[in-house]
Scaffold this active site. Structure first.
Site, PDB file in Angstrom:
ATOM      1  N   GLU A  76       0.808  -1.225   0.000  1.00 29.14           N
ATOM      2  CA  GLU A  76       0.000   0.000   0.000  1.00 29.14           C
ATOM      3  C   GLU A  76       0.845   1.281   0.000  1.00 29.14           C
ATOM      4  O   GLU A  76       0.340   2.346   0.361  1.00 29.14           O
ATOM      5  CB  GLU A  76      -0.927   0.011   1.218  1.00 29.14           C
ATOM      6  CG  GLU A  76      -2.018  -1.028   1.159  1.00 29.14           C
ATOM      7  CD  GLU A  76      -3.127  -0.696   2.140  1.00 29.14           C
ATOM      8  OE1 GLU A  76      -4.171  -0.198   1.700  1.00 29.14           O
ATOM      9  OE2 GLU A  76      -2.925  -0.929   3.349  1.00 29.14           O
ATOM     10  N   HIS A  95      -0.457   5.885   7.393  1.00 31.64           N
ATOM     11  CA  HIS A  95      -1.639   5.090   7.052  1.00 31.64           C
ATOM     12  C   HIS A  95      -1.792   4.052   8.157  1.00 31.64           C
ATOM     13  O   HIS A  95      -0.853   3.319   8.440  1.00 31.64           O
ATOM     14  CB  HIS A  95      -1.478   4.395   5.701  1.00 31.64           C
ATOM     15  CG  HIS A  95      -2.518   3.330   5.451  1.00 31.64           C
ATOM     16  ND1 HIS A  95      -3.867   3.605   5.474  1.00 31.64           N
ATOM     17  CD2 HIS A  95      -2.411   1.996   5.223  1.00 31.64           C
ATOM     18  CE1 HIS A  95      -4.533   2.485   5.242  1.00 31.64           C
ATOM     19  NE2 HIS A  95      -3.682   1.489   5.095  1.00 31.64           N
ATOM     20  N   HIS A  97      -4.677   1.404  10.665  1.00 27.89           N
ATOM     21  CA  HIS A  97      -5.943   0.667  10.750  1.00 27.89           C
ATOM     22  C   HIS A  97      -6.442   0.653  12.196  1.00 27.89           C
ATOM     23  O   HIS A  97      -6.986  -0.347  12.641  1.00 27.89           O
ATOM     24  CB  HIS A  97      -5.759  -0.792  10.306  1.00 27.89           C
ATOM     25  CG  HIS A  97      -5.095  -1.000   8.980  1.00 27.89           C
ATOM     26  ND1 HIS A  97      -4.372  -2.136   8.684  1.00 27.89           N
ATOM     27  CD2 HIS A  97      -5.057  -0.236   7.866  1.00 27.89           C
ATOM     28  CE1 HIS A  97      -3.905  -2.052   7.442  1.00 27.89           C
ATOM     29  NE2 HIS A  97      -4.305  -0.915   6.929  1.00 27.89           N
ATOM     30  N   HIS A 165     -11.540  -0.114   6.412  1.00 27.22           N
ATOM     31  CA  HIS A 165     -10.101  -0.329   6.230  1.00 27.22           C
ATOM     32  C   HIS A 165      -9.271   0.436   7.257  1.00 27.22           C
ATOM     33  O   HIS A 165      -8.583  -0.166   8.081  1.00 27.22           O
ATOM     34  CB  HIS A 165      -9.752   0.071   4.793  1.00 27.22           C
ATOM     35  CG  HIS A 165      -8.307  -0.086   4.431  1.00 27.22           C
ATOM     36  ND1 HIS A 165      -7.858  -0.015   3.147  1.00 27.22           N
ATOM     37  CD2 HIS A 165      -7.203  -0.284   5.174  1.00 27.22           C
ATOM     38  CE1 HIS A 165      -6.555  -0.192   3.100  1.00 27.22           C
ATOM     39  NE2 HIS A 165      -6.138  -0.345   4.329  1.00 27.22           N
TER      40      HIS A 165
HETATM   41 ZN   LIG Z   1      -4.130  -0.464   4.887  1.00 23.12          ZN
END
Ligand SMILES: [Zn+2]
Length: 247
Positions: A76, A95, A97, A165
């Site tokens: 990603e 980023h 989660h 996500h």
């Molecule tokens: Zn992710």
């Protein structure tokens, strides 16, 4: 800040996010390259708690590794390059989660600041739904097409949620971006708690603006020193980055 300092700070940022429970085995943080603004620095695919300087790789904004040397990048990584390309002022991207934010990405409850320390997440945090354009996927942002749409949805905001996500946090310095990542998680926890008690009074737009006006580099520095201590990492006051440095 030297290149060595910048890389050490990025290792520290990974360890802090792990220590504070924002990332687990997954999630990542990058910095814009200190000397090459068209590149970014991000670890190879590894849990943030385990990352060392030798894991850090350089990428062009389209996600191509400059010198992979056998290291496997995150699938990603495209998220980071798309944000750096769209936002020349951004110096760091996270980023993650965090389970705390996921409920707000899958319901019509809007994540908004409920506490002054969380003003940096923006007045109303939007959600990007990959399904709208890309249909049934595994939800991972694994190409520039998806990442570019995500970055466009982020716009000039500090945070966007990703339905089912996680989220993206972008900032003007690494310290600010880590700060807002951690307080995003706290805000989500507090908002969920408050919603069980009754109607919530959120910070007004004027209050958010007032908090941000009076927030200087000292705020991020004080938090960074504390988080370095908890993560067992050295604290380097000289490595303060971003336009607020020295403010
Ligand atoms: Zn992710």
């Amino acid at each position: 800040m030297t290149r060595t300092q910048a890389l050490d700070e990025l290792v520290t940022a990974n360890r802090i996010l792990a220590r504070e429970g924002v990332v687990d085995s997954f999630g990542h943080v990058s910095i814009r390259h200190p000397d090459r603004p068209d590149r970014y620095v991000l670890s190879r695919a590894r849990a943030p708690e385990c990352i060392e300087v030798d894991d850090l790789m350089e990428f062009s904004c389209d996600g191509t590794p400059i010198d992979a040397a056998g290291r496997k990048p995150y699938a990603e990584r495209f998220i980071h390059g798309a944000v750096y390309h769209a936002r020349p002022e951004v110096r760091a991207v996270v980023h993650h989660h965090s389970p705390s934010v996921i409920p707000f990405s899958v319901t019509n409850a809007t994540l908004s600041p409920v506490m002054h320390m969380c003003a940096g997440i923006g007045t109303r945090v939007p959600t990007w739904d990959s399904h709208a354009t890309f249909g049934d996927t595994n939800l991972l942002v694994t190409n520039m097409e998806m990442a570019t749409e995500l970055a466009a949805a982020l716009g000039d905001r500090p945070v966007i949620l990703m339905r089912g996500h996680g989220c993206v946090v972008a900032g003007l310095s690494l310290r600010e971006t880590i700060f807002n990542s951690i307080y995003l998680q706290l805000n989500a926890d507090l908002q969920l708690k408050a919603s069980g008690l009754g109607d919530i009074t959120f910070l007004s737009e004027g209050e958010v603006a007032a908090v941000l006006r009076t927030r200087g580099a000292f705020t991020f520095e004080r938090a960074w020193e504390f988080w370095c201590r908890r993560a067992g990492r050295p604290y380097d006051a000289r490595a303060m980055d971003g336009p607020l440095a020295g403010a």
